[in-house]
Design an enzyme around this catalytic site. Structure first.
Site, PDB file in Angstrom:
ATOM      1  N   GLU A  67       0.877  -1.163   0.000  1.00 34.92           N
ATOM      2  CA  GLU A  67       0.000   0.000   0.000  1.00 34.92           C
ATOM      3  C   GLU A  67       0.921   1.222   0.000  1.00 34.92           C
ATOM      4  O   GLU A  67       1.827   1.317   0.839  1.00 34.92           O
ATOM      5  CB  GLU A  67      -0.876  -0.001   1.260  1.00 34.92           C
ATOM      6  CG  GLU A  67      -1.884   1.124   1.194  1.00 34.92           C
ATOM      7  CD  GLU A  67      -2.722   1.304   2.462  1.00 34.92           C
ATOM      8  OE1 GLU A  67      -2.648   0.448   3.360  1.00 34.92           O
ATOM      9  OE2 GLU A  67      -3.421   2.324   2.517  1.00 34.92           O
ATOM     10  N   ARG A  86       5.263 -12.577   9.716  1.00 32.73           N
ATOM     11  CA  ARG A  86       5.996 -11.362   9.358  1.00 32.73           C
ATOM     12  C   ARG A  86       7.334 -11.300  10.085  1.00 32.73           C
ATOM     13  O   ARG A  86       7.516 -11.931  11.123  1.00 32.73           O
ATOM     14  CB  ARG A  86       5.211 -10.080   9.559  1.00 32.73           C
ATOM     15  CG  ARG A  86       4.392  -9.872  10.722  1.00 32.73           C
ATOM     16  CD  ARG A  86       3.775  -8.452  10.778  1.00 32.73           C
ATOM     17  NE  ARG A  86       2.795  -8.161   9.779  1.00 32.73           N
ATOM     18  CZ  ARG A  86       2.764  -7.036   9.047  1.00 32.73           C
ATOM     19  NH1 ARG A  86       3.655  -6.100   9.211  1.00 32.73           N
ATOM     20  NH2 ARG A  86       1.819  -6.840   8.187  1.00 32.73           N
ATOM     21  N   LYS A 144       4.808   0.852   9.015  1.00 35.90           N
ATOM     22  CA  LYS A 144       4.892   2.128   8.310  1.00 35.90           C
ATOM     23  C   LYS A 144       4.284   3.246   9.139  1.00 35.90           C
ATOM     24  O   LYS A 144       4.774   4.361   9.142  1.00 35.90           O
ATOM     25  CB  LYS A 144       4.162   2.022   6.973  1.00 35.90           C
ATOM     26  CG  LYS A 144       4.948   1.293   5.913  1.00 35.90           C
ATOM     27  CD  LYS A 144       4.222   1.417   4.577  1.00 35.90           C
ATOM     28  CE  LYS A 144       3.822   0.066   4.025  1.00 35.90           C
ATOM     29  NZ  LYS A 144       2.472  -0.020   3.541  1.00 35.90           N
TER      30      LYS A 144
END
Ligand code: ATP
Ligand code: MG
Length: 564
Positions: free
Chosen positions: A45, A272, A282
């Site tokens: 994204e 992850r 982020k």
């Protein structure tokens, strides 16, 4: 893990560099469904810069495609216009390329599919599988139930197809304010999986999109858009992180109920990457940038790809790291010492080793002829002969590290002290005869005599010394600022949420360090090993024609040793 399994993991990583269980799934599918090639995608994204966690996903997706002779797309998942920006799109493209991966002509944006998504939503409405709902966000939360209680049906669930079509079109036309209506899937409000309790497919957001401008005021939700993006592109294996495991039934539902796709993608989840002393989100990284706590997204302390690049880390080191840590389904925290190990391992035979004095102390060789200059031949890299040799100037006045002299030597201190003899790397043995202090008691100069017999390379074997010091000739030294780094984030034992705090000592700037003239032609981004001090890179932002600024990439001390 059994010994046998361990071997399997390393064998797999030799094959594709991408861990074990995903290969097994793919092999299964390649056989049973007759797929002849694998298609993957990396779907960021564009709401921030990529970090080292994304590197793991990039290496995995591009690596698998390469291994199986398939293709990996770069696709921007740009369905959330308020948080996204072209700056991020550009940085992401740059970072993926820099890491060494090529999406060829397959650069996609979810926003290119907005028309299709709209048609698919209309199809679901016509099939009686989606409805327009007027519940507010709070009401919806209440109706949705909890893990232990079932949800309640929305009072708008049984609207007619005609009414739903009319309302959805009017949502698209901008007739309703943000938050007043949603389009929801009609699945099962009693499902034990909350994601299946009539999830929202579309929301109203009167927001400008960085690519579609003001064309849309309704935007698809991730859970609706993502499977469709994959299916439209013919992705065979949609690899994502564990938090989407519970969303997989919805992923499958969307593809099945929209229907008509040639390839039905399979979602596979992996854990992850988390790293010690590192924030990997982020959103949190953006907060550091916006609060001015760091020098932008590419601050060399940041775990962003751009930060690592500016610090001097190479793409080879990052790819090696991603391979070493492997892929699994178990969430864990990787020791950031492993990344440091990979960085050193990559740089050790590639970089020239030069002498740099970071905390200088003047050393005067009292019996060395005034005005004389000698050139000492030193190897550029003892581990890599092909990097050649260089001539290093030597004269009466040098600099050594302040730490390399002690007025009263500690036990086992083999460096310089009154009466002690050491070797100056590649030059002569010197013996300390005296030192000078200023009015505050700080040592400002060390005086030595040298023994001309002991010249390096002369075959002198008369006696041995234990300490070897690096040094820089005073007259020809190049001045530079050098930045040393400590981990940017520290665990905060007082915070039950597990959030880390910024390390107030994460950067130390050393002004007026002295470096031998070999670096005079260095360009921004060039990397060196400073003897005994670590690996350093010429900073790309702050270096000017007048002054070098070096970032320490990594020290020489390793906390991690790989298993054989
Ligand atoms: P963040 O919270 O940092 O924004 P994200 O998952 O929201 O992470 P995306 O831009 O959606 O970021 O991520 C693109 C891809 O990278 C996704 O497939 C995601 O699963 C993967 N990814 C993100 N963070 C990690 C990580 N720490 N380790 C491995 N893969 C990751
Ligand atoms: Mg995200």
């Amino acid at each position: 893990m059994s010994e046998e399994n361990k071997n399997e993991v390393s064998k797999e990583s030799e094959l594709g560099g991408t861990g074990n269980f995903i290969h097994n799934y793919i092999m299964e599918d390649l056989g049973s469904e007759g797929l002849c090639k694998l298609n993957t995608r990396f779907p960021p994204e564009p709401n921030g810069y990529l970090h080292i966690g994304h590197a793991k996903s990039i290496c995995l997706n591009f690596g698998l495609a390469k291994y199986y002779g398939g293709k990996c797309n770069l696709r921007f998942d740009d369905t959330n216009p308020t948080k996204e920006d072209v700056e991020y799109v550009e940085s992401i493209e740059e970072d993926v390329k820099w890491l060494g991966f090529d999406w060829e002509d397959r650069l996609y944006f979810a926003s290119e599919y907005f028309d299709k998504f709209y048609e698919y939503a209309v199809k679901l409405i016509k099939d009686g599988k989606a409805f327009v709902c007027d519940l507010t966000a709070d009401e919806m939360r209440e109706y949705r139930g909890t893990l232990s209680t079932p949800g309640k049906e929305s009072p708008y669930r049984n609207r007619s197809v005609e009414e739903n079509l009319d309302l959805f079109e009017r949502m698209k036309n901008g007739e309703f304010p943000d938050g007043s209506k949603t389009l929801r899937a009609k699945i099962d409000v009693t499902s034990p999986n909350i994601n299946m309790r009539d999830p929202v497919l579309y929301r109203i957001a009167h927001a400008h999109h960085h690519r579609t401008g003001d064309k849309w005021c309704i935007y698809p939700m991730y859970d609706f858009a993502h499977p469709l993006e994959d299916a439209i592109e013919g992705v065979t294996h949609s690899i994502c992180t564990m938090e989407f495991e519970d969303h997989r039934p919805l992923y499958d539902w969307v593809i099945e109920n929209v229907g008509g796709f040639e390839i039905v993608p399979r979602q596979i989840e992996f854990a992850r990457l988390n790293l010690t002393n590192t924030v990997m989100s982020k959103r949190k990284l953006r907060a550091l940038v916006e609060e001015g706590l760091v020098d932008g997204w590419d601050d060399p302390r940041m775990p962003t790809i751009s930060g690592l690049r500016r610090r001097g880390v190479t793409p080879e080191a990052i790819r090696d790291f991603c391979e070493r840590i492997g892929v699994s389904k178990a969430n864990s925290k990787v020791d950031s010492g492993i990344l440091d190990y990979c960085i050193r391992d990559d740089l050790k035979s590639k970089t020239n080793v030069v002498m740099a004095v970071l905390k200088p102390l003047k050393l005067v060789i009292t019996n060395y002829p005034e005005g004389q200059i000698e050139y000492m031949e030193l190897e550029n890299n003892p581990e890599n002969e092909s990097l050649g040799k260089r001539m290093v100037p030597f004269s009466k006045e040098l600099y050594i590290e302040a730490d390399d002299f002690m007025e009263v030597p500690a036990k086992k201190y083999f460096r310089l002290a009154p009466g002690k003899e050491v070797r100056l790397k590649g030059a002569y043995f010197v013996t300390c005869t005296d030192f000078v202090k200023d009015e505050n008691g700080n040592i400002t100069e060390v005086h030595c005599t040298y023994d001309p017999e002991t010249k390096s390379g002369s075959g002198f074997e008369g006696r041995k010394v234990k300490g070897t010091l690096h040094w820089v000739n005073a007259d020809t030294a190049i001045k530079a600022d050098v930045r040393l780094y400590a981990p940017m984030m520290l665990d905060n034992p007082d915070d039950p949420s597990g959030d880390m705090i910024m390390n107030p000592e994460s950067i130390e700037v050393l002004k007026d360090c002295y470096i031998e003239p070999a670096i005079s032609a260095a360009k921004a981004g060039d990397k060196f090993q400073f003897m005994r001090n670590g690996y350093f890179c010429v900073d790309t932002k702050d270096t000017t024609d007048e002054k070098f600024v070096f970032n320490r990439i990594v020290s020489l001390k390793s906390s991690y040793k790989p298993a054989k």
